[in-house]
Each structure stands twice: as structure tokens, then as C-alpha cells.
Design a protein around this motif. Structure first.
Motif, PDB file in Angstrom:
ATOM      1  N   THR A  87      26.033 -25.556   0.982  1.00 52.60           N
ATOM      2  CA  THR A  87      26.247 -25.040  -0.440  1.00 52.60           C
ATOM      3  C   THR A  87      26.577 -23.561  -0.264  1.00 52.60           C
ATOM      4  OG1 THR A  87      24.443 -26.740  -1.414  1.00 52.60           O
ATOM      5  CG2 THR A  87      25.116 -24.863  -2.683  1.00 52.60           C
ATOM      6  N   PHE A  88      27.514 -23.196  -0.901  1.00 52.36           N
ATOM      7  CA  PHE A  88      27.918 -21.715  -0.813  1.00 52.36           C
ATOM      8  C   PHE A  88      28.180 -21.204  -2.259  1.00 52.36           C
ATOM      9  CE2 PHE A  88      30.185 -17.995   1.186  1.00 52.36           C
ATOM     10  CZ  PHE A  88      31.312 -17.893   0.326  1.00 52.36           C
ATOM     11  N   ARG A  89      27.586 -19.687  -2.272  1.00 55.04           N
ATOM     12  CA  ARG A  89      27.977 -18.939  -3.490  1.00 55.04           C
ATOM     13  C   ARG A  89      28.050 -17.372  -2.970  1.00 55.04           C
ATOM     14  NH1 ARG A  89      25.971 -19.690  -8.710  1.00 55.04           N
ATOM     15  NH2 ARG A  89      26.239 -22.119  -8.058  1.00 55.04           N
ATOM     16  N   ALA A  90      28.997 -16.830  -3.615  1.00 49.03           N
ATOM     17  CA  ALA A  90      29.245 -15.395  -3.397  1.00 49.03           C
ATOM     18  C   ALA A  90      29.232 -14.566  -4.502  1.00 49.03           C
ATOM     19  CB  ALA A  90      30.636 -15.334  -2.809  1.00 49.03           C
ATOM     20  N   ILE A  91      28.685 -13.419  -4.482  1.00 48.21           N
ATOM     21  CA  ILE A  91      28.797 -12.306  -5.594  1.00 48.21           C
ATOM     22  C   ILE A  91      29.196 -11.174  -5.158  1.00 48.21           C
ATOM     23  CG2 ILE A  91      26.507 -13.539  -6.803  1.00 48.21           C
ATOM     24  CD1 ILE A  91      24.986 -11.194  -5.523  1.00 48.21           C
ATOM     25  N   LYS A  92      29.860 -10.362  -5.956  1.00 49.02           N
ATOM     26  CA  LYS A  92      30.062  -8.780  -5.580  1.00 49.02           C
ATOM     27  C   LYS A  92      29.273  -7.966  -6.516  1.00 49.02           C
ATOM     28  CE  LYS A  92      34.711 -10.115  -3.874  1.00 49.02           C
ATOM     29  NZ  LYS A  92      36.211 -10.003  -4.067  1.00 49.02           N
ATOM     30  N   PRO A  93      29.252  -6.740  -6.024  1.00 47.44           N
ATOM     31  CA  PRO A  93      29.554  -6.120  -4.925  1.00 47.44           C
ATOM     32  C   PRO A  93      28.769  -6.229  -3.700  1.00 47.44           C
ATOM     33  CG  PRO A  93      28.446  -4.313  -6.260  1.00 47.44           C
ATOM     34  CD  PRO A  93      28.692  -5.698  -7.277  1.00 47.44           C
ATOM     35  N   GLY A  94      28.953  -5.685  -2.602  1.00 47.16           N
ATOM     36  CA  GLY A  94      27.899  -5.878  -1.531  1.00 47.16           C
ATOM     37  C   GLY A  94      26.869  -5.065  -1.647  1.00 47.16           C
ATOM     38  N   LEU A  95      25.847  -5.139  -0.945  1.00 50.89           N
ATOM     39  CA  LEU A  95      24.530  -4.382  -1.009  1.00 50.89           C
ATOM     40  C   LEU A  95      24.641  -2.737  -0.682  1.00 50.89           C
ATOM     41  CD1 LEU A  95      21.813  -6.289   1.049  1.00 50.89           C
ATOM     42  CD2 LEU A  95      22.162  -6.190  -1.153  1.00 50.89           C
ATOM     43  N   SER A  96      25.801  -2.201  -0.013  1.00 48.75           N
ATOM     44  CA  SER A  96      26.055  -1.014   0.138  1.00 48.75           C
ATOM     45  C   SER A  96      26.265  -0.215  -1.147  1.00 48.75           C
ATOM     46  CB  SER A  96      27.000  -0.859   1.243  1.00 48.75           C
ATOM     47  OG  SER A  96      28.300  -1.504   1.087  1.00 48.75           O
ATOM     48  N   ALA A  97      26.933  -1.034  -1.901  1.00 50.16           N
ATOM     49  CA  ALA A  97      27.269  -0.505  -3.444  1.00 50.16           C
ATOM     50  C   ALA A  97      26.048   0.135  -4.359  1.00 50.16           C
ATOM     51  CB  ALA A  97      28.084  -1.323  -4.012  1.00 50.16           C
ATOM     52  N   TYR A  98      25.053  -0.402  -3.701  1.00 50.12           N
ATOM     53  CA  TYR A  98      23.647   0.155  -4.340  1.00 50.12           C
ATOM     54  C   TYR A  98      22.763   1.027  -3.712  1.00 50.12           C
ATOM     55  CZ  TYR A  98      24.612  -4.241  -6.785  1.00 50.12           C
ATOM     56  OH  TYR A  98      25.211  -5.276  -7.555  1.00 50.12           O
ATOM     57  N   VAL A  99      23.552   1.941  -2.781  1.00 51.65           N
ATOM     58  CA  VAL A  99      22.957   3.033  -2.050  1.00 51.65           C
ATOM     59  C   VAL A  99      22.333   3.779  -2.613  1.00 51.65           C
ATOM     60  CG1 VAL A  99      25.107   4.214  -1.550  1.00 51.65           C
ATOM     61  CG2 VAL A  99      23.300   4.377   0.025  1.00 51.65           C
ATOM     62  N   ASP A 100      22.860   4.152  -4.052  1.00 52.79           N
ATOM     63  CA  ASP A 100      22.151   5.555  -4.424  1.00 52.79           C
ATOM     64  C   ASP A 100      21.118   4.748  -5.548  1.00 52.79           C
ATOM     65  OD1 ASP A 100      23.577   7.357  -3.124  1.00 52.79           O
ATOM     66  OD2 ASP A 100      25.144   7.020  -4.595  1.00 52.79           O
ATOM     67  N   ASP A 101      21.073   3.554  -5.880  1.00 45.54           N
ATOM     68  CA  ASP A 101      20.015   2.792  -6.739  1.00 45.54           C
ATOM     69  C   ASP A 101      19.614   1.724  -6.086  1.00 45.54           C
ATOM     70  OD1 ASP A 101      18.432   2.248  -8.889  1.00 45.54           O
ATOM     71  OD2 ASP A 101      19.736   2.413 -10.329  1.00 45.54           O
ATOM     72  N   PRO A 102      18.926   1.672  -5.055  1.00 45.97           N
ATOM     73  CA  PRO A 102      18.479   0.459  -4.253  1.00 45.97           C
ATOM     74  C   PRO A 102      17.912  -0.906  -5.137  1.00 45.97           C
ATOM     75  CG  PRO A 102      17.944   2.088  -3.201  1.00 45.97           C
ATOM     76  CD  PRO A 102      18.266   2.704  -4.452  1.00 45.97           C
ATOM     77  N   GLU A 103      16.958  -0.413  -6.307  1.00 47.42           N
ATOM     78  CA  GLU A 103      16.410  -1.494  -7.119  1.00 47.42           C
ATOM     79  C   GLU A 103      17.551  -2.197  -7.757  1.00 47.42           C
ATOM     80  OE1 GLU A 103      13.064  -2.903  -8.499  1.00 47.42           O
ATOM     81  OE2 GLU A 103      12.975  -0.829  -7.519  1.00 47.42           O
ATOM     82  N   LYS A 104      18.784  -1.686  -7.968  1.00 49.26           N
ATOM     83  CA  LYS A 104      19.652  -2.868  -8.569  1.00 49.26           C
ATOM     84  C   LYS A 104      20.077  -3.781  -7.646  1.00 49.26           C
ATOM     85  CE  LYS A 104      21.514   0.608 -12.050  1.00 49.26           C
ATOM     86  NZ  LYS A 104      22.766   1.176 -12.639  1.00 49.26           N
ATOM     87  N   CYS A 105      19.854  -3.823  -6.408  1.00 46.58           N
ATOM     88  CA  CYS A 105      20.358  -4.737  -5.686  1.00 46.58           C
ATOM     89  C   CYS A 105      19.615  -6.281  -5.634  1.00 46.58           C
ATOM     90  CB  CYS A 105      20.361  -4.340  -4.099  1.00 46.58           C
ATOM     91  SG  CYS A 105      18.827  -4.442  -3.406  1.00 46.58           S
ATOM     92  N   THR A 106      18.392  -6.029  -6.457  1.00 43.03           N
ATOM     93  CA  THR A 106      17.469  -7.153  -6.322  1.00 43.03           C
ATOM     94  C   THR A 106      18.115  -8.162  -7.445  1.00 43.03           C
ATOM     95  OG1 THR A 106      16.160  -6.136  -8.127  1.00 43.03           O
ATOM     96  CG2 THR A 106      15.396  -5.436  -5.758  1.00 43.03           C
TER      97      THR A 106
END
Length: 432
Positions: A87-106
Motif C-alpha cells: 500500500t502506497f501513499r505520497a504527500i508533498k512537500p518533503g520534510l526539508s520544507a519545514y526546516v524553519d518550523d519543524p512542528e508543522k511536519c507532524t
């Protein structure tokens, strides 16, 4: 004697239940297993006997997106695995896009874990390993900033119902990526399960790095190779010795910048304007790489384009690549930009894949480069990219007549490193 209608009804119900339970049900199970579900399947795994299956969850945190792979393995009596479903699922953007606000990657990680909870029976959650491996996107970040993102992911993992260990969240080394992709390919082609030891090699050309991995058959080539290029590991009760190396900075995008005369991650002497013989004469293109916007111009008309571009590529690769012994004799699959550029020149169909010779890249490079003065290509960097690929393959030890297989899927399964990394992780922790 007349049998009451209620008794007849009771006998019919009992007979139907017995048929479905002891006769028909095993046949249904057999049909479901013999026709395994592959990516994007929504079949409910709880319909099958869960004690015959094992699950693994691998999250690929790449530079442009985050992808979850949920693998369902059918356990065999001889302790080997068969892939029953992915089973496969993809989302964007990548983790690195949240470098200035890590909380949002969760939020994105939570979304992917919800897919996992829908795909894995709840009775298996606490024994199903959950792993995230980050690749180029986090490798390019400063160490402290990358660590902050990984720490946030760990917090989400610790609160999930799945099995999370101390090494469940990490940045993947380039060589590990190559080995994992090799495991995937050889599992899907049957090389890992076969008794004759016949395996295929793997070539991957990403944006920031390129990998070569294969199993050398001559002890001499193992002994003469650089010591850090040779690795051994066990899988499916067999020991595999591999030649594997990842060349950081020689992925197509990083190499393109080097050929153009730029420096990774910083403008050239304070300027973002580059001039190259690999572009159409007197042309101007805008290109963004590693968050730097470049203006790239072609040289004046009259210069021999292919020869000039070839010289630039040779200079960029000078003494940076180790020729691999036995590479010309092994069968190889090639992926990523090798595949994409083969599609661009019409050597293969985008959906079907196929085969290509090193010389096909060479001849295509000459044709594109020598024609861009009169007919600019749709892809302005195609001359450069094809020239680079053709030189890189020869530097790695592949002769011009070497044929490579190009595939995005094998047996309907994506040829990413995720499956191999899941196998490798489960093997490492099989004795925990």
C-alpha cells in the motif's frame, strides 16, 4: 414421517455454514493469496488469517515529498517471505520544507500513519516495525536543523501504536540506499530466492548522488576494490557480498551545476550567472538548484557544441569515479534519471521501460548537442545531461555496447529502495 419446516430450515442453515467454513473458505483464501494485491490496493487485510502475514512500514522522506510504503508479507514454511501486497501513499512537500518550523511536519506524518492503521490489522500494530529514512533533502540541511525535524518525527512515532525503536528514524547513507535498492531489485527478479546465486546489478542516478551496486563473482576483483566499496550481509539465510558505492555530488543536478561552473549551495564569486557551451548558442535560461536561482547562457555561435560540452563534462568527472571491475559482465538495471533521459530521447516508452545501450546515450548526446544551434530542444539542458550520462557510464566501466535494463516497476511493484530497506531492517532485528 413428515419433517417439520423449522427442522428443514435449521438443517439448510447448518449445511450452508459448514460448506462456507470448511469447504469454500479455504478456496477463497487460496485465490486471494495466489493473486497478490500490489500498489494502491484497498483490500481489507483483516479478511485474511493474520497469523500467516507479517507487516513492515517504511517512510521515504525525500527532498520533494514523503512517501509511505506498507508491505504485507506472506510467511512461508522455509522462513522466506513473499510480498502479498504493497500500500502506497505520497504527500508533498518533503520534510526539508519545514526546516524553519519543524512542528508543522507532524501533520503530514500523522496523515500517513492513518493510512498505515487502515492497512495493518490492529492485532499486528505493536509488532509491526515503523521506520522513516530521510534521503537527499535532509542530507543537504545543516546537521542541527535536520536533527530538529527528525526529533519531531520521533515524537510522533513514540505516540503511534506501531513498533518504534531507537533506530526507527534516521538519515540514510548513500551506500545504504544503493544496497537497499539492490535488495529490492533482486527480490523482485528472484535473485535473492534462487539457489544459483544469479543476481543483477543496480545503477541509480538521483539529483545529488549516484549509486552503483552489484555482486562481484571474482575474488580478485573483491580484493582489489577499495575496502569501503565492499560490504557483506545476510538475508534469507544467505551471505551476500556486494560492491557498492555512492558518489555524493555526482547526481545529475549537482553534476549539471559543476559542469556549468557553479559551486554547490553558493553563487559563483557572488554571481548567479553562468556561461556554458552545453546550451544553445546565445540562449538564456533560468534554473533553480538548491534554493539558488541561476541565469545560464550559451556561448557565442560557431563553437563545436558537442566536443566543447564533452570536454567540460570530462573535466567535472576527472578522477572522481572508480572503474568497477566486472561491471561490463554483470546484468544491470538502471533507474531515475537514466530512465527519464531515455524517455526524453524516445529510446523507451515512459510507462513500459525497456533496454538501452550506453552507445544510445552517446549518439543521442551528439545528435542533440549538434542540432541545438538550429533547433533548440524542448529541454534546454538535454545536451548537457545526455553527455554527462554517457561519460559517467563509461567512467564506471561500462563499454559502449553494454545493454542496460530500464524499469520503474517489476511485477507491478515500484523499484524503489523502500522494500529492500524494510527487508534489511527486519533481518537486523529478527533476533531482538
Amino acid at each position: 414421517m413428515k419433517i417439520p419446516k423449522l427442522a428443514i430450515l435449521f438443517i439448510l442453515v447448518v449445511g450452508t455454514v459448514a460448506y462456507l467454513t470448511y469447504i469454500r473458505r479455504p478456496q477463497i483464501l487460496k485465490e486471494t493469496i495466489s493473486k497478490p494485491q500490489y500498489p494502491h490496493s484497498r483490500t481489507d487485510p483483516t479478511n485474511l488469517s493474520t497469523d500467516r502475514f507479517q507487516y513492515g512500514i517504511m517512510i521515504d522522506a525525500g527532498s520533494t515529498g514523503t512517501r509511505i510504503h506498507i508491505f504485507q508479507f506472506l510467511l512461508e514454511e522455509n522462513a522466506t517471505h513473499k510480498l502479498a501486497r504493497e500500500t502506497f501513499r505520497a504527500i508533498k512537500p518533503g520534510l526539508s520544507a519545514y526546516v524553519d518550523d519543524p512542528e508543522k511536519c507532524t501533520d503530514g506524518i500523522q496523515e500517513l500513519l492513518e493510512v498505515a492503521q487502515e492497512s495493518v490489522p490492529s492485532s499486528q500494530w505493536n509488532i509491526t516495525p515503523l521506520v522513516l529514512k530521510a534521503t537527499a533533502g535532509l542530507r543537504l540541511l545543516p546537521g542541527e536543523k535536520a536533527q530538529q525535524l527528525l526529533d519531531k518525527v520521533r515524537e510522533v512515532f513514540d505516540e503511534s501504536p506501531f513498533l518504534s525503536r531507537h533506530d526507527s528514524v534516521s538519515i540514510m547513507e548513500g551506500t545504504e540506499e544503493g544496497i537497499s535498492a539492490w535488495i529490492t531489485i533482486n527480490f523482485l527478479t528472484g535473485g535473492l530466492q534462487g539457489g544459483d546465486g544469479a543476481t543483477v546489478g543496480m545503477l541509480d542516478l538521483g539529483g545529488g548522488s549516484t549509486q552503483i551496486t552489484f555482486s562481484p563473482q571474482d575474488e580478485k576483483s573483491i580484493q582489489t576494490s577499495p575496502i569501503d566499496y565492499i560490504t557483506s550481509f545476510q538475508m534469507f539465510n544467505r551471505t551476500h557480498t556486494l560492491y557498492s558505492h555512492s558518489y555524493l555530488g555526482l547526481g545529475l543536478m549537482s553534476a549539471r551545476l559543476a559542469v556549468l561552473g557553479g559551486v554547490e549551495g553558493q553563487p559563483l564569486e557572488g554571481s548567479t550567472e553562468l556561461v556554458s557551451p552545453c546550451l544553445a548558442p546565445d540562449s538564456t535560461e533560468h534554473w533553480e538548484h538548491a534554493e539558488v536561482d541561476y541565469t545560464v547562457k550559451g556561448q557565442k555561435a560557431g563553437e563545436p557544441i558537442y566536443e566543447s560540452c564533452y570536454s567540460k563534462v570530462e573535466k567535472a568527472l576527472y578522477k572522481k569515479v572508480q572503474k568497477a571491475e566486472e561491471a561490463e559482465d554483470a546484468h544491470f538495471y538502471a533507474f531515475s534519471y537514466y530512465y527519464d533521459r531515455a524517455v526524453d530521447i524516445g529510446a523507451i516508452a515512459e510507462k513500459d521501460g525497456g533496454t538501452i545501450k550506453v552507445n544510445d546515450y552517446i549518439e543521442a548526446a551528439k545528435k542533440v548537442c549538434n542540432s541545438i544551434a538550429e533547433t533548440p530542444p524542448t529541454h534546454p539542458f538535454l545536451c548537457l545531461d545526455l553527455t554527462y550520462i554517457s561519460v559517467l557510464l563509461q567512467e564506471l566501466g561500462f563499454p559502449k555496447d553494454k545493454e542496460l535494463k530500464l524499469a520503474k516497476k517489476i511485477n507491478n511493484v515500484e523499484t524503489s529502495w523502500a522494500l529492500g530497506a524494510t527487508f534489511h531492517y527486519m533481518e537486523l532485528h529478527s533476533r531482538d
